[in-house]
Design a protein around this motif. Structure first.
Motif, mmCIF file in Angstrom:
data_model
loop_
_atom_site.group_PDB
_atom_site.id
_atom_site.type_symbol
_atom_site.label_atom_id
_atom_site.label_comp_id
_atom_site.label_asym_id
_atom_site.label_seq_id
_atom_site.Cartn_x
_atom_site.Cartn_y
_atom_site.Cartn_z
ATOM 1 N N ALA A 2 0.980 -1.346 0.172
ATOM 2 C CA ALA A 2 0.107 -0.082 0.077
ATOM 3 C C ALA A 2 0.937 1.119 -0.065
ATOM 4 O O ALA A 2 0.340 2.293 -0.341
ATOM 5 N N ASN A 3 2.311 0.997 0.688
ATOM 6 C CA ASN A 3 2.984 2.556 0.529
ATOM 7 C C ASN A 3 3.666 2.780 -0.704
ATOM 8 O O ASN A 3 4.233 3.643 -0.915
ATOM 9 N N LEU A 4 3.612 1.747 -1.728
ATOM 10 C CA LEU A 4 4.255 1.917 -2.991
ATOM 11 C C LEU A 4 3.157 2.811 -3.932
ATOM 12 O O LEU A 4 2.006 2.941 -3.610
ATOM 13 N N SER A 5 4.050 3.594 -4.920
ATOM 14 C CA SER A 5 3.259 4.344 -5.849
ATOM 15 C C SER A 5 2.357 3.358 -6.594
ATOM 16 O O SER A 5 2.949 2.109 -6.720
ATOM 17 N N GLU A 6 1.562 3.878 -7.527
ATOM 18 C CA GLU A 6 0.565 2.940 -8.261
ATOM 19 C C GLU A 6 1.549 2.256 -9.325
ATOM 20 O O GLU A 6 1.152 0.984 -9.579
ATOM 21 N N ASN A 7 2.558 2.918 -10.027
ATOM 22 C CA ASN A 7 3.226 2.224 -10.860
ATOM 23 C C ASN A 7 3.921 0.923 -10.093
ATOM 24 O O ASN A 7 4.140 0.030 -10.905
ATOM 25 N N HIS A 8 4.629 1.371 -9.142
ATOM 26 C CA HIS A 8 5.675 0.122 -8.416
ATOM 27 C C HIS A 8 4.580 -0.932 -7.966
ATOM 28 O O HIS A 8 5.057 -2.009 -8.157
ATOM 29 N N ARG A 9 3.402 -0.512 -7.639
ATOM 30 C CA ARG A 9 2.502 -1.897 -7.174
ATOM 31 C C ARG A 9 1.936 -2.492 -8.067
ATOM 32 O O ARG A 9 1.833 -3.778 -8.009
ATOM 33 N N GLN A 10 1.747 -1.915 -9.156
ATOM 34 C CA GLN A 10 1.135 -2.672 -10.512
ATOM 35 C C GLN A 10 2.206 -3.678 -10.935
ATOM 36 O O GLN A 10 1.837 -4.724 -11.123
ATOM 37 N N VAL A 11 3.659 -3.286 -11.198
ATOM 38 C CA VAL A 11 4.584 -4.181 -11.518
ATOM 39 C C VAL A 11 4.753 -5.475 -10.434
ATOM 40 O O VAL A 11 4.900 -6.605 -11.128
ATOM 41 N N ILE A 12 4.516 -5.074 -9.378
ATOM 42 C CA ILE A 12 4.872 -6.102 -8.231
ATOM 43 C C ILE A 12 3.774 -7.015 -8.485
ATOM 44 O O ILE A 12 3.980 -8.239 -8.471
ATOM 45 N N GLY A 61 12.884 -1.790 -20.318
ATOM 46 C CA GLY A 61 13.893 -1.115 -19.169
ATOM 47 C C GLY A 61 13.084 -0.574 -18.158
ATOM 48 O O GLY A 61 13.374 -0.683 -17.017
ATOM 49 N N THR A 62 11.906 0.251 -18.577
ATOM 50 C CA THR A 62 11.112 0.879 -17.754
ATOM 51 C C THR A 62 10.428 -0.015 -16.670
ATOM 52 O O THR A 62 10.551 0.050 -15.250
ATOM 53 N N ILE A 63 10.114 -1.335 -17.136
ATOM 54 C CA ILE A 63 9.594 -2.464 -16.234
ATOM 55 C C ILE A 63 10.502 -2.806 -15.298
ATOM 56 O O ILE A 63 10.368 -3.003 -14.148
ATOM 57 N N LYS A 64 11.540 -2.978 -15.899
ATOM 58 C CA LYS A 64 12.846 -3.735 -14.975
ATOM 59 C C LYS A 64 13.187 -2.873 -14.057
ATOM 60 O O LYS A 64 13.422 -3.258 -12.641
ATOM 61 N N THR A 65 13.288 -1.519 -14.269
ATOM 62 C CA THR A 65 13.361 -0.476 -13.059
ATOM 63 C C THR A 65 12.646 -0.438 -12.184
ATOM 64 O O THR A 65 12.857 -0.219 -11.052
ATOM 65 N N ARG A 66 11.152 -0.277 -12.681
ATOM 66 C CA ARG A 66 10.210 -0.239 -11.723
ATOM 67 C C ARG A 66 10.060 -1.442 -10.707
ATOM 68 O O ARG A 66 9.862 -1.276 -9.511
ATOM 69 N N VAL A 67 10.384 -2.643 -11.199
ATOM 70 C CA VAL A 67 10.519 -3.862 -10.477
ATOM 71 C C VAL A 67 11.560 -3.700 -9.447
ATOM 72 O O VAL A 67 11.391 -3.755 -8.141
ATOM 73 N N ARG A 68 12.674 -3.285 -9.679
ATOM 74 C CA ARG A 68 13.945 -3.149 -8.980
ATOM 75 C C ARG A 68 13.729 -2.219 -7.942
ATOM 76 O O ARG A 68 13.941 -2.283 -6.804
ATOM 77 N N SER A 69 13.340 -1.021 -8.366
ATOM 78 C CA SER A 69 13.070 0.060 -7.354
ATOM 79 C C SER A 69 11.875 -0.331 -6.302
ATOM 80 O O SER A 69 11.959 0.229 -5.297
ATOM 81 N N ALA A 70 10.708 -0.932 -6.840
ATOM 82 C CA ALA A 70 9.770 -1.287 -5.903
ATOM 83 C C ALA A 70 10.242 -2.483 -4.862
ATOM 84 O O ALA A 70 10.028 -2.292 -3.635
ATOM 85 N N THR A 116 13.297 -2.608 -3.682
ATOM 86 C CA THR A 116 14.214 -1.852 -2.897
ATOM 87 C C THR A 116 13.270 -1.107 -1.842
ATOM 88 O O THR A 116 13.658 -1.159 -0.732
ATOM 89 N N ALA A 117 12.084 -0.423 -2.141
ATOM 90 C CA ALA A 117 11.519 0.233 -1.388
ATOM 91 C C ALA A 117 10.866 -0.595 -0.589
ATOM 92 O O ALA A 117 10.850 -0.516 0.728
ATOM 93 N N MET A 118 10.377 -1.827 -1.062
ATOM 94 C CA MET A 118 9.594 -2.789 0.022
ATOM 95 C C MET A 118 10.643 -3.289 1.063
ATOM 96 O O MET A 118 10.229 -3.604 2.158
ATOM 97 N N ARG A 119 11.821 -3.714 0.541
ATOM 98 C CA ARG A 119 13.015 -4.074 1.595
ATOM 99 C C ARG A 119 13.177 -3.113 2.813
ATOM 100 O O ARG A 119 13.288 -3.624 3.877
ATOM 101 N N MET A 120 13.390 -1.944 2.217
ATOM 102 C CA MET A 120 13.528 -0.663 3.265
ATOM 103 C C MET A 120 12.555 -0.556 4.091
ATOM 104 O O MET A 120 12.646 -0.502 5.419
ATOM 105 N N ASP A 121 11.094 -0.683 3.551
ATOM 106 C CA ASP A 121 10.157 -0.523 4.542
ATOM 107 C C ASP A 121 9.932 -1.836 5.562
ATOM 108 O O ASP A 121 9.733 -1.314 6.832
ATOM 109 N N LEU A 122 10.127 -2.976 5.156
ATOM 110 C CA LEU A 122 10.068 -4.085 5.812
ATOM 111 C C LEU A 122 11.143 -4.159 6.753
ATOM 112 O O LEU A 122 10.723 -4.409 7.975
ATOM 113 N N THR A 123 12.438 -3.729 6.313
ATOM 114 C CA THR A 123 13.523 -3.707 7.351
ATOM 115 C C THR A 123 13.115 -2.699 8.594
ATOM 116 O O THR A 123 13.435 -2.813 9.697
#
Length: 101
Positions: free
Chosen positions: A31-41, A63-72, A74-81
C-alpha cells in the motif's frame, strides 16, 4: 487429573500468528508503493508475468518495467526492514518492563 499438552498445537498457533503478521506487513508495504510500483509487483509476483509480458500489457518499455520492479523491491525491502526494527524495539521495551518488576 493430569493434563497433557500438545506442544505442536502451540507451535502451529505461533506459526499462524507469525504468518498473519507477515501478511499484514506485506499488505501495508504494498500500500505504501506508488501505483506504478504496486502494479508491476502485482503483475510479476501475484500474476506470475515476466518482465516482457508486463511491458506488453502496460505498453511500457521493457527497461522501464525492469527499473520499476527493482525500485519497488528496494522500497519494499527498506519498508520491511524498518518495520522489523520497530517491532524488535517494541519487544525490547516489553522485555525491559517485565524485568523491571
Amino acid at each position: 487429573m493430569e493434563r497433557f499438552v500438545n506442544p505442536t498445537l502451540f507451535a502451529d498457533l505461533e506459526a499462524g500468528i507469525l504468518n498473519l503478521d507477515r501478511e499484514r506487513l506485506l499488505k501495508e508495504t504494498l500500500a505504501n508503493l506508488s501505483e506504478n510500483h504496486r502494479q508491476v509487483i502485482q503483475l510479476a509476483y501475484f500474476e506470475g508475468l515476466s518482465h516482457t509480458e508486463i511491458a506488453i500489457r502496460t505498453c511500457e518499455p521493457l527497461g522501464t518495467i525492469k527499473t520499476r520492479v527493482r525500485s519497488a523491491l528496494t522500497a519494499m525491502r527498506m519498508d520491511l526492514t524498518g518495520a522489523e526494527a520497530a517491532r524488535a524495539a517494541e519487544s525490547a521495551k516489553v522485555l525491559l518492563a517485565m524485568g523491571g518488576n
